[in-house]
Design an enzyme around this catalytic site. Structure first.
Site, mmCIF file in Angstrom:
data_model
loop_
_atom_site.group_PDB
_atom_site.id
_atom_site.type_symbol
_atom_site.label_atom_id
_atom_site.label_comp_id
_atom_site.label_asym_id
_atom_site.label_seq_id
_atom_site.Cartn_x
_atom_site.Cartn_y
_atom_site.Cartn_z
ATOM 1 C CB ALA A 28 -5.692 -20.557 -8.637
ATOM 2 C CB ILE A 133 4.550 -36.265 -9.705
ATOM 3 C CG1 ILE A 133 5.042 -37.197 -8.854
ATOM 4 C CG2 ILE A 133 5.119 -34.628 -9.616
ATOM 5 C CD1 ILE A 133 6.554 -37.293 -9.039
ATOM 6 C CG ASP A 134 2.670 -40.585 -7.408
ATOM 7 O OD1 ASP A 134 3.765 -40.590 -7.971
ATOM 8 O OD2 ASP A 134 2.362 -40.529 -6.235
ATOM 9 C CG MET A 176 9.596 -40.414 -8.375
ATOM 10 S SD MET A 176 9.321 -38.950 -7.309
ATOM 11 C CE MET A 176 10.787 -38.666 -6.488
ATOM 12 N NE ARG A 178 5.587 -43.740 -2.019
ATOM 13 C CZ ARG A 178 5.304 -42.714 -1.218
ATOM 14 N NH1 ARG A 178 5.897 -42.855 -0.137
ATOM 15 N NH2 ARG A 178 4.445 -41.868 -1.536
ATOM 16 C CE LYS A 220 12.474 -52.672 -30.088
ATOM 17 N NZ LYS A 220 11.968 -51.367 -30.001
ATOM 18 C CB SER A 222 19.729 -48.081 -28.124
ATOM 19 O OG SER A 222 18.349 -47.380 -28.268
ATOM 20 N NE ARG A 262 8.377 -36.079 -4.635
ATOM 21 C CZ ARG A 262 6.915 -36.789 -4.645
ATOM 22 N NH1 ARG A 262 5.919 -35.892 -5.488
ATOM 23 N NH2 ARG A 262 6.787 -37.693 -4.053
#
Ligand code: ATP
Length: 329
Positions: A28, A133-134, A176, A178, A220, A222, A262
């Site tokens: 883009a 991605i965070d 993920m 951190r 529950k 599981s 990712r």
């Protein structure tokens, strides 16, 4: 801000962890720049390539067939030299030698910290695109790659749920994050996890065990606990060990999803987000918005100064945590 007609050639790079949709953003940027009569130079390997002068001119056709591809054709890197003023001075020299009037950097918060310093120390016009991605940046409702990464987690956890239900097992799934729990909380809601552990919420093991006990009492079949990697006990393996010592009803299993989060083709959402933001970055530079991140808030393109994009935490994190907690009873 005034129109900046002097921009004739720009550089584009991807930096930090790669994210699905980075290629769509590069495409883009290139096509929007060409549309506006601006040349584009691709910088390889993020700030490392900027310091080394690893540049290549990009044309409309250089970015054909990459819209749907994961990863980044420009490669990405973490670059220690860029933390030092001398490294950034070298980068500024390469920018001047290549005749670049401005830069578009696609990355996460570390990338923007570096960009902010390069801009203020050397007067370079830079616009950032949130490619991580965070989802841990202010000034955009979603970062490029977040939607795809969370879809990948949900697909994996749905499969784990099938086997968990068959054996009455307690599964800890590490995702993920951190420093932030965005991926964990969103996927906990979407998969009906019994609990979610994040760097922000700081849940104690005793509290978790209380939640698991309640789940067991209400039959529950599981239970899935989503754990962000940066959670304070040190991740899913350690939490499972601590819980196992006190909690015998379930067989305990751990899955660390790792780098599959990712990869993969970007979702429709991330492709559209990256495409809109690529155009916004080029037009932002033309409009004199350097020193900021382009994002989308409430469907509108907005430009947020780097310092602000890096500083405040989104209130949506707490709201979403509440949703996950209430619905997991
Ligand atoms: P992700 O969110 O996916 O991890 P990121 O952009 O936060 O992406 P980092 O590795 O933190 O990824 O940062 C990318 C690069 O930006 C670093 O390798 C470094 O070159 C530069 N950088 C990060 N922080 C700074 C800083 N404080 N000063 C100068 N440069 C920095």
């Amino acid at each position: 801000m005034s129109q900046n007609k002097s921009i004739k050639r720009i550089g584009v790079l991807t930096s930090g962890g790669d994210a699905p949709g980075m290629n769509a953003a590069i495409r883009a940027v290139v096509r929007s720049a060409v549309f506006h009569g601006i040349e584009v130079v691709g910088v390889f390997k993020g700030y490392e390539g900027l310091i080394e002068g690893d540049f290549k001119k990009l044309h409309v056709r250089s970015v054909a067939k990459i819209l749907a591809r994961g990863g980044t054709i420009l490669k990405s890197a973490r670059c220690l030299d860029f933390f030092e003023p001398a490294g950034r001075t070298k980068a500024a020299e390469k920018i001047a030698q290549a005749g670049l009037d401005a830069l578009i950097v696609i990355g996460g918060n570390g990338t923007f910290r570096g960009a902010d310093k390069l801009a203020s120390e050397h007067g370079i016009q830079i616009i950032g695109l949130p490619g991580t991605i965070d989802n841990d940046l202010s000034g955009t409702d979603s970062t490029i790659g977040y939607d795809t990464a969370t879809n990948t987690v949900v697909e994996a956890v749905d499969k784990i749920r099938d086997t968990a239900s068959s054996h009455n097992r307690l599964f800890f799934v590490e995702v993920m994050g951190r420093d932030s729990g965005f991926i964990a909380i969103r996927t906990a809601i979407a998969t009906g996890a019994i609990a979610v552990m994040t760097p922000e919420a700081q849940m104690e093991i005793e509290e978790l065990i209380e939640i698991l006990d309640k789940g067991a009492k209400s039959q529950k079949a599981s239970s899935i606990v989503i754990v962000a990697e940066g959670e304070k006990h040190g991740g899913a393996v350690e939490i499972a060990r601590l819980v196992e010592a006190q909690y015998k009803q379930y067989e305990t299993r751990v899955t660390v999803l790792g780098h599959i989060q990712r990869g993969g083709e970007p979702s429709c959402f991330d492709r559209v987000l990256a495409s809109r933001l690529g155009l916004a970055a080029v037009e932002g530079l033309i409009a004199g918005q350097g020193g900021s991140m382009a994002g989308i808030v409430n469907r509108q393109v907005v430009y947020t100064p780097f310092s602000e994009a890096l500083s405040s935490k989104s209130p949506s994190l707490d709201e979403n945590l509440r949703v996950a907690q209430i619905l997991s009873i």
